[in-house]
Design a protein around this motif. Structure first.
Motif, PDB file in Angstrom:
ATOM      1  N   GLY A 162       0.825  -1.195   0.000  1.00 33.16           N
ATOM      2  CA  GLY A 162       0.000   0.000   0.000  1.00 33.16           C
ATOM      3  C   GLY A 162       0.863   1.249   0.000  1.00 33.16           C
ATOM      4  O   GLY A 162       1.920   1.287   0.628  1.00 33.16           O
ATOM      5  N   VAL A 163       0.430   2.272  -0.714  1.00 31.14           N
ATOM      6  CA  VAL A 163       1.134   3.555  -0.765  1.00 31.14           C
ATOM      7  C   VAL A 163       0.258   4.606  -0.087  1.00 31.14           C
ATOM      8  O   VAL A 163      -0.891   4.818  -0.470  1.00 31.14           O
ATOM      9  CB  VAL A 163       1.439   3.976  -2.220  1.00 31.14           C
ATOM     10  N   LYS A 164       0.810   5.252   0.913  1.00 33.60           N
ATOM     11  CA  LYS A 164       0.057   6.196   1.745  1.00 33.60           C
ATOM     12  C   LYS A 164       0.849   7.481   1.889  1.00 33.60           C
ATOM     13  O   LYS A 164       2.031   7.457   2.193  1.00 33.60           O
ATOM     14  CB  LYS A 164      -0.200   5.570   3.114  1.00 33.60           C
ATOM     15  N   VAL A 165       0.193   8.610   1.674  1.00 29.40           N
ATOM     16  CA  VAL A 165       0.826   9.916   1.835  1.00 29.40           C
ATOM     17  C   VAL A 165       0.328  10.546   3.125  1.00 29.40           C
ATOM     18  O   VAL A 165      -0.878  10.597   3.386  1.00 29.40           O
ATOM     19  CB  VAL A 165       0.523  10.830   0.632  1.00 29.40           C
ATOM     20  N   VAL A 166       1.273  11.028   3.934  1.00 28.61           N
ATOM     21  CA  VAL A 166       0.929  11.602   5.238  1.00 28.61           C
ATOM     22  C   VAL A 166       1.643  12.930   5.422  1.00 28.61           C
ATOM     23  O   VAL A 166       2.541  13.295   4.657  1.00 28.61           O
ATOM     24  CB  VAL A 166       1.313  10.644   6.384  1.00 28.61           C
ATOM     25  N   GLU A 167       1.241  13.641   6.456  1.00 30.65           N
ATOM     26  CA  GLU A 167       1.878  14.910   6.775  1.00 30.65           C
ATOM     27  C   GLU A 167       3.261  14.666   7.384  1.00 30.65           C
ATOM     28  O   GLU A 167       3.484  13.669   8.074  1.00 30.65           O
ATOM     29  CB  GLU A 167       1.011  15.698   7.762  1.00 30.65           C
ATOM     30  N   ASN A 171       8.947  15.622  -3.322  1.00 30.01           N
ATOM     31  CA  ASN A 171       7.713  15.444  -2.566  1.00 30.01           C
ATOM     32  C   ASN A 171       7.671  16.355  -1.341  1.00 30.01           C
ATOM     33  O   ASN A 171       8.599  16.386  -0.537  1.00 30.01           O
ATOM     34  CB  ASN A 171       7.564  13.988  -2.123  1.00 30.01           C
ATOM     35  N   THR A 172       6.593  17.098  -1.196  1.00 28.05           N
ATOM     36  CA  THR A 172       6.419  17.987  -0.043  1.00 28.05           C
ATOM     37  C   THR A 172       5.827  17.254   1.155  1.00 28.05           C
ATOM     38  O   THR A 172       5.870  17.767   2.269  1.00 28.05           O
ATOM     39  CB  THR A 172       5.502  19.160  -0.405  1.00 28.05           C
ATOM     40  N   LYS A 173       5.271  16.084   0.929  1.00 29.45           N
ATOM     41  CA  LYS A 173       4.689  15.282   2.001  1.00 29.45           C
ATOM     42  C   LYS A 173       5.456  13.970   2.132  1.00 29.45           C
ATOM     43  O   LYS A 173       6.238  13.595   1.282  1.00 29.45           O
ATOM     44  CB  LYS A 173       3.206  14.987   1.724  1.00 29.45           C
ATOM     45  N   ARG A 174       5.204  13.259   3.214  1.00 29.44           N
ATOM     46  CA  ARG A 174       5.884  11.993   3.489  1.00 29.44           C
ATOM     47  C   ARG A 174       5.115  10.847   2.836  1.00 29.44           C
ATOM     48  O   ARG A 174       3.881  10.806   2.883  1.00 29.44           O
ATOM     49  CB  ARG A 174       5.977  11.784   5.003  1.00 29.44           C
ATOM     50  N   ILE A 175       5.847   9.920   2.226  1.00 31.83           N
ATOM     51  CA  ILE A 175       5.223   8.788   1.527  1.00 31.83           C
ATOM     52  C   ILE A 175       5.603   7.496   2.237  1.00 31.83           C
ATOM     53  O   ILE A 175       6.791   7.197   2.404  1.00 31.83           O
ATOM     54  CB  ILE A 175       5.668   8.740   0.054  1.00 31.83           C
ATOM     55  N   LEU A 176       4.595   6.739   2.650  1.00 31.65           N
ATOM     56  CA  LEU A 176       4.812   5.463   3.316  1.00 31.65           C
ATOM     57  C   LEU A 176       4.445   4.332   2.364  1.00 31.65           C
ATOM     58  O   LEU A 176       3.404   4.375   1.705  1.00 31.65           O
ATOM     59  CB  LEU A 176       3.962   5.351   4.580  1.00 31.65           C
ATOM     60  N   ILE A 177       5.282   3.309   2.312  1.00 29.05           N
ATOM     61  CA  ILE A 177       4.994   2.092   1.558  1.00 29.05           C
ATOM     62  C   ILE A 177       4.881   0.981   2.579  1.00 29.05           C
ATOM     63  O   ILE A 177       5.829   0.717   3.336  1.00 29.05           O
ATOM     64  CB  ILE A 177       6.096   1.820   0.529  1.00 29.05           C
ATOM     65  N   GLN A 178       3.714   0.334   2.630  1.00 26.86           N
ATOM     66  CA  GLN A 178       3.400  -0.508   3.761  1.00 26.86           C
ATOM     67  C   GLN A 178       2.871  -1.875   3.373  1.00 26.86           C
ATOM     68  O   GLN A 178       2.289  -2.067   2.304  1.00 26.86           O
ATOM     69  CB  GLN A 178       2.357   0.189   4.648  1.00 26.86           C
ATOM     70  N   VAL A 179       3.094  -2.830   4.278  1.00 28.00           N
ATOM     71  CA  VAL A 179       2.388  -4.103   4.289  1.00 28.00           C
ATOM     72  C   VAL A 179       1.420  -4.007   5.462  1.00 28.00           C
ATOM     73  O   VAL A 179       1.844  -3.976   6.615  1.00 28.00           O
ATOM     74  CB  VAL A 179       3.343  -5.291   4.465  1.00 28.00           C
ATOM     75  N   THR A 223       2.445  -1.922   8.598  1.00 33.29           N
ATOM     76  CA  THR A 223       3.896  -1.910   8.826  1.00 33.29           C
ATOM     77  C   THR A 223       4.606  -1.248   7.658  1.00 33.29           C
ATOM     78  O   THR A 223       4.460  -1.661   6.507  1.00 33.29           O
ATOM     79  CB  THR A 223       4.434  -3.340   9.011  1.00 33.29           C
ATOM     80  N   THR A 224       5.392  -0.230   7.951  1.00 41.32           N
ATOM     81  CA  THR A 224       6.142   0.482   6.913  1.00 41.32           C
ATOM     82  C   THR A 224       7.383  -0.309   6.519  1.00 41.32           C
ATOM     83  O   THR A 224       8.198  -0.664   7.367  1.00 41.32           O
ATOM     84  CB  THR A 224       6.549   1.875   7.416  1.00 41.32           C
ATOM     85  N   VAL A 225       7.515  -0.574   5.216  1.00 39.44           N
ATOM     86  CA  VAL A 225       8.675  -1.309   4.696  1.00 39.44           C
ATOM     87  C   VAL A 225       9.555  -0.415   3.830  1.00 39.44           C
ATOM     88  O   VAL A 225      10.655  -0.830   3.429  1.00 39.44           O
ATOM     89  CB  VAL A 225       8.240  -2.568   3.923  1.00 39.44           C
ATOM     90  N   ALA A 226       9.096   0.793   3.534  1.00 41.92           N
ATOM     91  CA  ALA A 226       9.892   1.795   2.832  1.00 41.92           C
ATOM     92  C   ALA A 226       9.233   3.148   3.062  1.00 41.92           C
ATOM     93  O   ALA A 226       8.013   3.230   3.259  1.00 41.92           O
ATOM     94  CB  ALA A 226      10.002   1.498   1.342  1.00 41.92           C
ATOM     95  N   LYS A 227      10.047   4.192   3.048  1.00 41.89           N
ATOM     96  CA  LYS A 227       9.527   5.519   3.358  1.00 41.89           C
ATOM     97  C   LYS A 227      10.323   6.567   2.583  1.00 41.89           C
ATOM     98  O   LYS A 227      11.554   6.546   2.561  1.00 41.89           O
ATOM     99  CB  LYS A 227       9.647   5.782   4.861  1.00 41.89           C
ATOM    100  N   VAL A 228       9.584   7.488   1.935  1.00 39.30           N
ATOM    101  CA  VAL A 228      10.214   8.621   1.264  1.00 39.30           C
ATOM    102  C   VAL A 228       9.942   9.854   2.114  1.00 39.30           C
ATOM    103  O   VAL A 228       8.812  10.347   2.155  1.00 39.30           O
ATOM    104  CB  VAL A 228       9.678   8.810  -0.169  1.00 39.30           C
ATOM    105  N   LEU A 229      10.951  10.331   2.795  1.00 39.51           N
ATOM    106  CA  LEU A 229      10.778  11.506   3.639  1.00 39.51           C
ATOM    107  C   LEU A 229      10.555  12.750   2.788  1.00 39.51           C
ATOM    108  O   LEU A 229      11.006  12.836   1.639  1.00 39.51           O
ATOM    109  CB  LEU A 229      11.995  11.698   4.543  1.00 39.51           C
TER     110      LEU A 229
END
Length: 284
Positions: free
Chosen positions: A97-102, A164-172, A175-181
């Motif tokens: 899953g790809v999730k964008v957060v503050e 990217n101006t926001k944080r991107i989480l890649i998850q199972v 659980t985050t398995v990769a993150k683009v700050l």
């Protein structure tokens, strides 16, 4: 008495060195490049040429950073503070899953990057290379492929040149398995898994500590992707002392499916750490 009669010999190459007579004293340790210039031959200098490359080869340059590792805490050098990378979670194999957060508020979903994309790089369930690009849609975007490993992700804007101006989480699941700050543009993960059908030769390793931070670095490996992790290299790092660098005189070989994980334990003065390593991939 030293016989110096050989110093009168003519140069036998097209290269004229102002100290040619001195070079004769080490001529048995010399080689010459394509334009006739002398180079010193030392043990290991031709190690890459002596590796059987088989049908193909490639190179991997991995680099990572942990923003702030707490004192007396061990963690992987990646985009998540104070955590060991969740190998058991990703090892099960799953869509992502790809999730964008503050920024600094990962419980708050953002739609600011909707329509942009994330390219995810890793391995499939057969340990073959797998890359998929996912269009961002708040917290609802997912991959169509099943990933068994993730070792890089990068942000791709639909238009413009900004990161990217926001944080991107890649998850199972959660659980985050990769993150683009935010404002980085890609993951900073000092982990890697050797793909199927390859042998990875570790050529070089660099570690840095921020400011006055000090800690113990460990390169961990899980040979063949089974069993538990083992320490393959250990070093103490000190920000004041400058970067720690290791260039292997004989490259360290890792078999296919082996997991590599660069970890740090902070001794004093919480700080940021980075790790870079270079791997030559050779077909088996």
């Amino acid at each position: 008495m030293v016989d110096r009669s050989d110093t009168t010999r003519n140069n036998t190459t097209s290269y004229a060195h102002p100290q040619e007579t001195n070079l004769l004293n080490v001529h048995k340790a010399m080689e010459y490049n394509a334009v006739g210039q002398p180079i010193l031959r030392t043990t290991g200098s031709n190690i890459i040429a002596n590796i059987s490359l088989g049908s193909g080869f490639g190179q991997i340059h991995k680099f990572g950073a942990v923003p702030a590792m707490s004192q007396n805490t061990e963690g992987t050098i990646w985009d998540e503070n104070d955590t060991i990378y969740p190998w058991s979670t990703i090892d099960a194999g799953s869509t992502l899953g790809v999730k964008v957060v503050e920024p600094n508020n990962e419980s708050s979903t953002s739609t600011a990057l909707n329509g942009d994309s994330v390219e995810i790089q890793g391995l499939d369930t057969n340990y073959d290379l797998l890359t998929e690009t996912v269009t961002i849609s708040g917290a609802t975007a997912t991959t169509t492929n099943i990933f068994k490993r993730v070792f890089r992700a990068k942000y791709i804007a639909a238009s413009g040149l900004d990161t990217n101006t926001k944080r991107i989480l890649i998850q199972v699941s959660s659980t985050t398995v990769a993150k683009v700050l935010e404002n980085i543009g890609q993951t900073l993960m000092s982990i890697y898994t050797i793909p199927a059908g390859k042998t990875g030769y570790l050529m070089r390793l660099d570690v840095t500590a921020q400011g006055s931070a000090t800690g113990s670095f460990k390169l961990m490996a899980r040979p063949d992707g089974t069993g538990s992790f083992q320490t393959k290299h250990i070093a103490e790092v000190n920000g004041v002392g400058g970067p720690y660098q290791l260039e292997y005189p004989i490259p360290q070989a890792f078999t296919e499916k082996s997991d590599l994980d660069a970890r740090m334990t902070t001794f004093s003065n919480n700080g940021r750490y980075t790790c870079t390593f270079d791997i030559l991939l050779v077909d088996n």
